[in-house]
Each structure stands twice: as structure tokens, then as C-alpha cells.
Design a protein around this motif. Structure first.
Motif, PDB file in Angstrom:
ATOM      1  N   THR A  44       0.835  -1.204   0.000  1.00  0.00           N
ATOM      2  CA  THR A  44       0.000   0.000   0.000  1.00  0.00           C
ATOM      3  C   THR A  44       0.872   1.259   0.000  1.00  0.00           C
ATOM      4  O   THR A  44       0.452   2.307  -0.461  1.00  0.00           O
ATOM      5  N   ALA A  82       1.426   4.592   4.298  1.00  0.00           N
ATOM      6  CA  ALA A  82       0.214   4.766   3.502  1.00  0.00           C
ATOM      7  C   ALA A  82      -0.915   5.328   4.355  1.00  0.00           C
ATOM      8  O   ALA A  82      -1.615   6.251   3.951  1.00  0.00           O
TER       9      ALA A  82
ATOM     10  N   THR B 630       7.435   2.460  -1.403  1.00  0.00           N
ATOM     11  CA  THR B 630       6.923   3.544  -0.569  1.00  0.00           C
ATOM     12  C   THR B 630       7.614   4.871  -0.888  1.00  0.00           C
ATOM     13  O   THR B 630       6.990   5.924  -0.888  1.00  0.00           O
TER      14      THR B 630
END
Lengths: 157, 660, 290
Positions: A44, A82, B630
Motif C-alpha cells: 500500500t 500509507a 513507498t
């Protein structure tokens, strides 16, 4: 919504938990509404706000973001990163007209096939109830400005 | 131009029953870039795979989409088939039309329409796939074990037995750790030194093990397979190559009253000393803080008496770089300081001692020769109170967790005391008894039933010293529901187990996570208990959580097995899902540097030919990057991308949903 | 106009001693509030401050007398740090109102200039505080604003919007975003919008449509605001720069309040601050996850 009033739901899910949870829903033969389309990401943490904006722009009636439960991230903290991102983005989108009926966040582990199926069914029902987003979707792609939108400059706070 | 092949699998009836596979193949044939689209009963079967391989070769396919089961099931199968046909395996993707479609939907039309879209998504992704090569990292087949206690020794011996080199780094002058200080061990009452010292000698003499005692990790560079660890070798002031360990020096040292750390302060050592007689290496070091020669330039007796001229007062700390491929952290524990418990005397009462002090009193090689004598006056205590959970399970003033080993060693202490002082009374205050190891419950029962230890369930509220020198222990017996007062000659506190001081700093050097108490974090609490978030760094022993000897040794062997597994190949092969920074566009805001869970993103100085810095940008270390992406999502200008999940691919997939 | 002699003295001294190569400040402009005077060779000023104040780029000590500072100096000079021609003149000094000061602290946290490359000629209100390093500037900012400042009118407007149904909010915003001509004056005026390539300029893939139509305008305004979350110091430069008068401060203030409320983050007060988006806490709000 596309033909026959079927809502379009775009799901951004992580590879390790929610994708596997959806697999488990499959191996368990749990039935759920067929409108969801999964885009698989490693984590995510990989999901940029632009993915969500783009999905709404393309006419999604709802967007689902789902990954590993806090503490279970395959990459230790991608889901925490996230979560912080969504904590702000969802508020911003809500302020501008995309509310929580349209943007759903969930933690679904590889063991939660039932939860995945239930969530898709719930979300589909919720979106059906809310009706097609198209007209009210501020992000929706339109090819020309609506006439009433064309206004001159005006200062306001 | 893409030349994609689409292969739709019926999976017998599993997909075909709900999805019209022929229709999916027909629809896919019209997708941009697709030159070949077929359906078949069993794609994963030999004929199915051959069909794919043949199409790749005959039609010069540049990419393949297999619409079948979950990629978790057969992606590896199909990718190796593609590779056999000469196609880069990362140019093959799977559309999951079984788990995510045919098995979860009953309506054939809806399922078929969805399957077409799922294939479309993967066609769009595959069109933008790039050939990737697995990241290959050479592996230096030498391990470093940090910490020379029983866990570190066991890990080193196992790795050495596997034929690989080991550097065993220990901060003290000798290996052996806390286990060398124990008198006897539960639940068998083996003499600790008798079982440990042969292991110490074996470690010292093993041709594959290099001991670095009196040494600490100062800096760490590199990544899995390729660490470069800088070790600070502290000045010993004694040349270990010349020294024979004869003992002339420490017998002559005039500094006789230095409390021995090994003996928990109950015995004394000299300024030049070996911590205990069976030390490995059995070579002394000089305590620079206590040596008058080093402090004031006076004395030098040890140098004068040394027959080998081994004493060197000019010795200095030295830094040494060691290249290793894997690291086992086994830095162990220390006891929580009960000085925070004012109600137990705050560490000021001489006869209120911790568990290690009791071990040394009970040890045949200890300061009392194994006789139980209380520290204040050397008298034999006739009543001893043992208090468990001192600092453990106490969120307010101590530590919230259970220290795990105290129930057992307290039972052992009570037992040893009763064996040595036959007319003595042993009272144990406990909250619960946690005796969950093999033979442990029986051991505790033996302490109670055979050795007459009196167990009182309840907390001690206060310990204080009476005028006559006896200790008053006031507590509650919560089973009987009444207050209890015991007059004791000595009190032994089972202090909580905590990580060694400085464990956080070491974790930061290696990029290993740790909890709020400083215990190192394993990569997964159930399934990866000896690995850490830092690839190639493994854990053994009490540095991860409180552990007894059997658990520490078992984990050490597990860490050794992980290390040997890593060393079994000359090169490490990793999935090529790696983030990359576009240096031209990076504005060096450093969001990615802060974000990366692995510390894989670092500053990189772009220099001109003359070597002057033009600008600083972010750069991803391929060895450390695990491919979560990320960093990519926090980059505001999107100037980082992730191989295998590029922005372009994801954009195309989202766009495909719109068009569909 | 207050002549602020010590500002001029400090600026002259810094230049004379060679401690800085350039002083960026404000000077008077006789022409009043029309178009900005663009210094020779310098970029176009992203925003003309009201009240006849113009940016001044001073490289010689004897010109320091041109510097003025008063309440009319509203332009955020920190935005000039984005310009390569300005960056090439580091170390430099910059006249820093409280707003500029907070922008500088925020930029320092994002490593946008090296330590020692920038000095501030700092003001608190209209009182001159002297030459400040970034650390001192941050201390000044923390002192000046112990409590976050939010425009109460904006707060009322946000509360009003929050009470509406989502569809009405969408329509209200769509009507405003539809006026956006995508001139990016907001971006140019913002010191924090320093990306070498803005994501909107990326065309492979093109996440944000560049056509000045509803969807591209929505995406642009969302991503501009979001990229400022936890970073925007609420200086107002973007909104003043917008020729279409879009209510950008509603978005900025909303997100700043969210950053403070959810994550206790206030931008521009700590030069060692880690990015809000780029850090996390296990205790972050989890209530919106099912």
C-alpha cells in the motif's frame, strides 16, 4: 456507472495480504459482487494519491485501498506510511466532494478471505445505494467545460 | 511495438465453467499489441507450456499474458517456461481469472466480462514491461557474530562447523557471557562452567573462528552479502601474542580492591586482570581507569615482572575493518537495576542482592568458594527471602513484560540454598509461576516438595533493615488473604531482564528495528523469528527477548542455519523489483530518505570531473532495496520509479479500466 | 515607510564583509501597485506585493540603503530560492518577515540549502530582530506563534462547507476549479513548490491532464494542496498570486489544520523536522480502516 447500472469499483491492493486474501476468497469459493477490479501493487506504500485521482477521473464509482494490517506489513512499515497519507487525502477529497462512501480503506490479511468478500459486497451495495457518481464526481473526465461553469475571475476566500 | 501473446486457461472446468474462455481469447485478440490469443484446457500442463514456448519462438513474442490462476500459484511456472523459450521471464504476467473471477462469481456473462477486463489490465501492464535481470549480489562467505555469550558461541560454532569462517566479536576481555557466571543450571542442575567452558575452548581453537575480544562494532557499511564492519579493538595494554597467561602480573598488581564485575561486586580483582580463571583467551587486560601507571605514571610493576615483556602501556584503541556477508547479533541482556525500587532498599542494603550475586555465592569458583554467606558480615544466612518479578510485569515503575527466566532460576536458587544450608529457610514471593519448559514444572515442584522452599503468592511491599541488622520483609499472601512479615538474613531479588545498554546504538548501525525496551525486532514474530528487517542480519538469544539457555542456544543454531543458507550460493539472487531515482529531476527534498523502511535511500553527490559537488540527490542502494515502492509514492515530482510496478504501467492499468 | 536603519546597516555589513553575495529584500516602487519591476537578468517576480513594494536584489553594500521593510512587504521572498540564478549567489541573506521566516525554516528541513548558505534579516511584525541563522529564525517563529494561527473567516467557511452534502461541495468546488486557467502562478509563488519538474509536467505517464478542463483542474488543485500537507506555512502567496481568485487558502488551511489535529505537525517551526508524509506513528488514526 457503466451499463445496466453496475458500479465500477477500482481496488488498489498490496501483493502480500489483500491480494492473497482475495485469492483465499477464491479458493474458498466465496461469492461476491463482480464489479471490483484489482490493481496489484507490492505494498500500500506504493499507492500514490494520483492513482486514486486517476481512478475517479476515469469514472470509478468507488475506490478501495487495502493492505496488510498495522504491524503485519511485509515491508515492516509501508502500510503505516500509507495510512498517514490517506489520513490527509481522504479528508481533502471529502472536503471537495468525494466522500467516504466513494473511498474505502481496509486492512485485509491473507487469512481474511471472508472479510474480503464481505467488504466487496458491502461496498458494492453502498455504492449502488449512493447511485452513479458520474454527475457528482468532481474528478470525472469531461471533454468540455459545462457552460454554467465558465465564469470570469472573482476573488473569494 | 509490442507483440503480445495471450493464453487463456480453462483450468479444466474451474475457469471454463463460469468464464467463456474462447470469448475472452477472442476479445483479447483485439487489444492493442496483442498478436496471438488462444484458450486451452490446462495451460500449466506440459502441452500448455509447450504451446506458450512455441508461440514465443515462432511469433517472436515480446510479452505474454497468461489468464489463469493466481500468480501466487503458477507465475514461477510460466515465467520459467518463458525463460526456456528465450523470453525474459519478467515479460510474462498473469491475469488472475480463477481465484479473482471464476471461483467467486456465478453469473457467466458478468464473469466473462470481468475476465476480459482483467486480461486487458495485464495486457496494458505487459506492454510496458521491461526485461529485468535478477539482482545478483556477490556474497562474502564469512559471518560476524556480535556477542560472545552462549548464544554467540553456539552460532559461531555451528557456522564454523558448516565450513564457513566466523569472526566472533566480544566487548569484554573474555567470551562466556553471563552463563560463565552461573553456578548450576535449571532444570538439571548441571554445573554451568562444566558445560560451557569446553564450548569456549572449542570456539577459541576452531580453525574457522577468529576471536576478537575486548572489541566493539564501531561502524557498518554495505548490505547483505557485503557488509564492511569497522571493529574498535580496545587497548588491552598486554600483547596477547607474547602473553602466556602465567598470572605473574595480576598476582603482583597492588590494586587489590577493585570490585569484580564478574563476581557481581562480591569479590575483588586487580587493575591488570582476567575476569575469571577459565577466561578465553586467558590473557589479561589492564583497566585503564584503575591502573596507576596509566593514570599517574607510577607503578609499572606488571611490566617489570612480566617474563615475556608483554605489557605495553602505549597501547591504543585500533580500528579494524572486517568484510562479512552475514551478521548474527547475540548481544544478550543485563539485569534491570533494582535501585528504582526504593521500597526494597533502593540498592542500598548490602544483604539485598540480585540473582547474579546469588549465583556467585553459590558457585564453587565464586568469592566464597560456594558457601552461602551474606555480603554485609559474611555470616551464613539462616532465612533467605526470594522476591520474583522485581521490575518485571510492572508498568508503573519497572517494565511491562515477563522476564521469563526468573521463575526458574528462583526455584533453582531456593533449591541450591537448601542444599547448602540444611537448616535454612527459603521463602519465595511470587505473582504466578511460569514454568513452561521441558521438565520445568517438575523442577519447581521439586523445590517446593523435596527441598522445602516455602512459596508465598503475593507481592512484597517493603524490605527494610532492623536495628539488629536483620531484614524485615513485609508482604501479602494473596491466597490466604492476609499480610505476611518475614524476618530474613538475606533477600534475593529476581530483577527483570533487559537488553544490554547500548543495544539501540548497535541496532541503528545495522538497520535493525527494536522495541521500546531496546529488544531487537524479528522480521516476523511467527514465521521469521531469527531474521530482521535488515537482510543478512540475524538474531540469537536474549537480545531479542528474555530467553533461557536452551532457547538461546536453539535460536543461535537457527541463526547459524540461516547464515549457512545465505552462504550456500556464491551469489545472492533477488527479485529485481528495485526503486530507481532519476537524478536529473531529483530536488533532494529527502522525503524518500526518511521514508525507506530499509535505509536504502541515501544522499548521493553528483560531481563534475574535477570532483567538485554539482548537486546532491537521492540514490537507492540495490542491495538494501526490497521493492516496496513507498519512496516512489512520497516523491512529489514522481522522479523515483519502481521496476516491475512503474508509474507508466499502473497509469495504463487504471486508464484501461476507464476505457473498458 | 520606516527606514529601518539597522536593516540597511546589517545588509551593507554582510555584503561588505563578504559573508553574503546577495541580499534579497524589498524596496519602494514609485509606480504603486501595478506590474512588478523585474530586475535585470533576474526572473520575473512571481507576485507583486501590494503597497508599492518590490523585491530588491542587492549585491553591492552601497545599495543597501534601498532596502525598506514595513507591513506592505507581503511577497514571500523565499520563493526566489528556487531560481538557479539566485542559488548561484549563495551564501545570501534574505529579509524575512514572519511568513518568509517560516518558509525558510521549512525549506531548511527539506535540505533545500546548505547550512551556512543563508542568513535571515529577520523581522517580528515590523520590529527588526537582526541577522539570524536558520536555527534562531525557528526559535523566533516558535516564540512568535506559540499557538497555530488560523484565519477565523476561513474556519467559518470550512465549517459551512462541511455541513453541506458531498454533492453540493463537489458542485461548489467544481464551479471554482473550472475557472482555473492552469497558469501555475500559485506554484511559482510558493517557496515549497520547488520540484525541478512538477508532476503535472510529467507526460509519460500524464497523471494530471494539462488541459484547463474540469478533471485536470481538479487533479491539479488536489495534488498541489496535498503536496503541501504538513509543509504549507499559510503565507498566502499562492492565493494572492491566483489571477482567477481561487479559494486556495481554504484548501491549505484545511490541510494545515488536519496536519495539526491528526499528527500534531505545524510547518516551518523546526529546521530538523522530518517530513509529515514520509514518517509514521503506530498510533496514527486507524479509525477509517475497516
Amino acid at each position: 456507472m457503466s451499463q445496466a447500472g453496475a458500479p465500477r469499483i477500482t481496488a488498489f491492493v498490496c501483493n502480500w495480504c489483500t491480494y492473497a486474501g482475495a485469492d483465499l476468497a477464491g479458493t474458498s469459493r466465496l461469492q461476491y459482487a463482480p464489479e471490483v477490479r484489482i490493481v496489484k501493487l507490492p505494498c500500500t506504500g506504493r499507492i500514490s494519491p494520483l492513482f486514486i485521482l486517476k481512478a475517479f477521473e476515469g469514472g470509478a464509482d468507488a475506490v478501495l485501498v487495502s493492505g496488510c494490517h498495522p504491524g503485519d506489513c511485509h515491508y515492516t512499515s509501508g502500510n503505516y506510511h500509507a495510512r498517514r497519507r490517506w489520513g490527509l487525502l481522504r479528508k481533502l477529497l471529502d472536503l471537495t466532494g468525494i466522500d467516504s462512501r466513494r473511498l474505502q480503506f481496509s486492512w485485509i490479511s491473507a487469512a481474511e478471505g471472508q472479510k474480503f468478500a464481505d467488504l466487496i459486497n458491502d461496498l458494492t451495495a453502498k455504492v449502488r445505494e449512493a447511485g452513479p457518481f458520474a454527475g457528482a464526481n468532481p474528478a470525472r473526465k469531461r471533454l468540455a467545460p459545462a457552460p454554467e461553469e465558465a465564469q470570469g475571475p472573482r476573488r473569494e476566500s | 511495438m509490442s507483440r503480445l501473446g495471450v493464453f487463456v486457461c480453462h483450468c479444466g472446468e474451474n475457469i471454463g465453467r463460469t468464464v467463456d474462455c474462447a470469448a475472452v481469447a477472442a476479445a483479447a485478440a483485439r487489444f492493442p499489441g496483442v498478436v496471438h490469443s488462444v484458450d486451452y484446457k490446462y495451460m500449466c500442463s506440459d502441452p500448455g507450456q509447450s504451446m506458450i514456448k512455441k508461440a514465443i519462438a515462432d511469433l517472436k513474442l515480446t510479452g505474454v499474458v497468461v489468464a489463469a490462476c493466481s500468480p501466487r500459484m503458477h507465475e514461477r511456472t510460466f515465467r520459467s517456461a518463458a525463460a526456456q523459450a528465450g523470453l525474459n521471464p519478467y515479460l510474462l504476467e498473469m491475469a488472475n481469472v480463477r481465484e479473482h473471477c471464476s471461483w467467486v462469481h456465478a453469473d457467466r456473462a458478468a464473469a466473462t466480462a470481468k475476465a476480459v477486463e482483467l486480461v486487458r489490465l495485464m495486457v496494458e501492464k505487459t506492454r510496458r514491461d521491461r526485461a529485468l535481470r535478477p539482482v545478483r549480489v556477490p556474497v562474502e562467505p564469512t559471518a560476524m557474530v556480535v556477542g560472545g555469550g552462549i548464544a554467540g558461541i553456539q552460532a559461531a560454532l555451528d557456522i564454523a562447523a558448516g565450513g564457513k569462517k566466523v569472526v566472533l566479536v566480544e566487548s569484554g576481555p573474555s567470551i562466556g557471557g553471563h552463563m560463565a557466571r552461573l553456578s548450576e543450571t535449571f532444570p538439571t542442575l548441571d554445573c554451568s562452567q562444566c558445560i560451557l567452558t569446553p564450548r569456549m575452548v572449542e570456539a577459541a581453537s576452531h580453525p574457522n573462528i577468529r576471536l576478537m575480544t575486548y572489541a566493539e562494532v564501531a561502524a557498518v557499511e554495505g548490505f547483505v552479502g557485503n557488509f564492511e564492519v569497522t571493529v574498535r579493538r580496545k587497548a588491552r595494554f598486554v600483547d596477547p601474542d607474547k602473553c602466556t597467561g602465567c598470572g605473574d602480573c595480576w598476582n603482583r598488581c597492588p590494586q587489590k580492591r577493585i570490585p569484580s564485575e564478574f563476581d557481581a561486586g562480591l569479590g575483588a580483582r586487580r587493575a591488570i586482570y582476567v575476569p575469571f580463571p577459565q577466561a578465553v583467551p586467558n590473557k589479561p587486560v589492564i583497566d585503564a581507569e584503575r591502573c596507576t601507571m596509566l593514570k599517574q605514571g607510577k607503578c609499572g610493576l606488571c611490566a617489570k615482572v612480566c617474563p615475556r615483556g608483554a605489557v605495553d602501556f602505549k597501547d591504543r584503541d585500533r580500528l579494524e575493518k572486517v568484510k562479512v556477508g552475514a551478521v548474527v547479533l547475540a548481544t544478550g541482556f543485563e539485569l534491570w537495576d533494582h535501585a528504582s525500587y526504593g521500597e526494597y532498599g533502593g540498592g542500598r542494603l548490602a544483604d539485598v542482592i540480585d540473582g547474579f550475586a546469588f549465583e556467585r555465592l553459590a558457585s564453587a569458583s565464586g568469592p566464597t568458594g560456594g558457601a552461602i554467606k551474606r555480603p554485609s558480615d559474611g555470616a551464613e544466612p539462616k532465612t533467605v527471602v526470594f522476591i520474583q518479578c522485581c521490575g518485571s510485569r510492572d508498568e508503573k515503575k519497572g517494565l511491562p513484560y515477563c522476564s521469563k527466566i526468573c521463575c526458574m532460576y528462583t526455584a533453582k536458587h531456593a533449591m541450591l540454598y537448601r542444599h547448602k544450608v540444611h537448616d535454612g529457610e527459603a521463602t519465595v514471593f511470587y505473582m504466578d509461576i511460569r514454568a513452561t519448559g521441558k521438565g520445568y514444572e517438575e523442577f519447581v515442584r521439586r523445590a517446593i516438595d523435596n527441598d522445602g522452599a516455602r512459596y508465598v503468592r503475593g507481592r512484597v511491599s517493603r524490605v527494610y533493615r532492623r536495628q539488629d541488622g536483620r531484614l524485615v520483609v513485609k508482604g501479602a499472601d494473596t491466597l490466604a488473604g492476609r499480610p505476611v512479615t518475614v524476618l530474613a538474613d538475606m533477600v534475593v531479588l529476581a530483577d527483570a531482564v533487559r537488553p544490554r545498554r547500548g543495544s539501540e546504538r548497535l541496532a541503528q548501525l545495522f538497520g535493525v528495528g527494536y522495541d521500546q525496551h531496546g529488544f531487537y525486532s524479528e522480521a516476523h514474530p511467527k514465521l521469521r523469528p531469527v531474521e530482521t528487517a535488515a537482510a543478512g542480519v540475524f538474531l540469537a538469544g536474549a537480545c531479542q527477548a528474555p530467553k533461557d539457555i536452551p532457547d538461546a542456544v536453539a535460536q543461535a543454531s537457527a541463526a547459524a542455519a540461516k547464515t549457512l543458507g545465505l552462504f550456500s550460493q556464491p551469489q545472492l539472487e533477488r527479485e529485481p523489483v528495485i526503486a530507481r531515482v532519476n537524478r536529473n529531476l531529483c530536488s533532494h527534498c529527502r522525503s524518500c530518505v526518511h521514508t525507506c523502511p530499509y535505509g536504502a535511500v541515501k544522499d548521493f553527490e553528483v560531481k563534475d570531473r574535477a570532483g567538485s559537488v554539482l548537486k546532491v540527490v537521492a540514490e537507492v542502494n540495490e542491495g538494501l532495496c526490497q521493492g516496496c515502492g513507498t519512496c516512489v509514492a512520497v516523491c512529489r515530482s514522481h522522479c523515483i520509479d519502481l521496476d516491475g510496478f512503474t508509474d507508466e504501467q499502473i497509469h495504463a492499468q487504471i486508464a484501461a479500466l476507464e476505457a473498458a | 515607510m520606516s527606514p529601518t536603519p539597522s536593516l540597511r546597516e546589517d545588509a551593507a555589513r554582510l555584503l561588505r564583509e563578504g559573508r553574503v553575495k546577495l541580499v534579497i529584500g524589498y524596496r519602494a516602487h514609485a509606480g504603486g501597485g501595478q506590474g512588478p519591476a523585474v530586475p535585470e537578468g533576474a526572473c520575473r517576480a512571481p507576485l507583486a506585493g501590494g503597497g508599492g513594494r518590490r523585491p530588491a536584489f542587492i549585491e553591492e553594500a552601497h545599495r543597501a540603503g534601498e532596502l525598506v521593510f514595513d507591513g506592505a512587504c507581503s511577497q514571500n521572498l523565499a520563493a526566489y530560492l528556487k531560481k538557479p540564478e539566485v542559488r548561484a549567489r549563495m551564501p545570501l541573506a534574505i529579509v524575512a518577515s514572519e511568513a518568509v521566516g517560516r518558509s525558510l525554516v521549512s525549506l531548511a528541513a527539506e535540505s533545500q540549502f546548505a547550512q551556512g548558505a543563508l542568513l535571515a534579516l529577520a523581522f517580528r511584525g515590523e520590529r527588526y530582530e537582526g541577522v539570524k541563522e536558520v536555527e534562531e529564525l525557528a526559535a523566533l517563529a516558535r516564540e512568535a506563534a506559540p499557538e497555530p494561527r488560523r484565519d477565523p473567516d476561513i474556519g467559518r467557511r470550512l465549517a459551512e462547507l462541511a455541513a453541506w452534502p458531498a454533492q453540493r461541495r463537489a458542485e461548489w468546488w467544481s464551479a471554482r476549479f473550472s475557472r482555473c486557467t492552469r497558469c501555475y502562478a500559485c506554484r511559482a509563488a510558493c517557496p515549497g513548490c520547488y520540484c525541478q519538474r512538477c508532476v503535472t509536467e510529467r507526460n509519460v505517464p500524464q497523471w494530471v491532464s494539462t488541459a484547463a478542463l474540469g478533471h485536470g483542474n481538479y487533479a491539479w488543485n488536489m495534488i498541489r494542496a496535498f503536496h503541501q500537507a504538513g509543509r504549507c506555512t499559510l503565507c498566502g502567496a499562492c492565493a494572492s498570486a491566483c489571477p482567477q481568485g481561487l479559494p486556495l487558502m481554504l484548501l491549505n488551511t484545511f490541510l494545515a489544520a488536519q496536519a495539526a489535529e491528526q499528527f500534531d505537525v505545524e510547518a516551518g517551526l523546526d529546521p530538523a523536522a522530518k517530513p509529515l508524509i514520509g514518517t509514521w506513528d503506530p498510533e496514527d488514526d486507524n479509525s477509517f480502516f475497516t
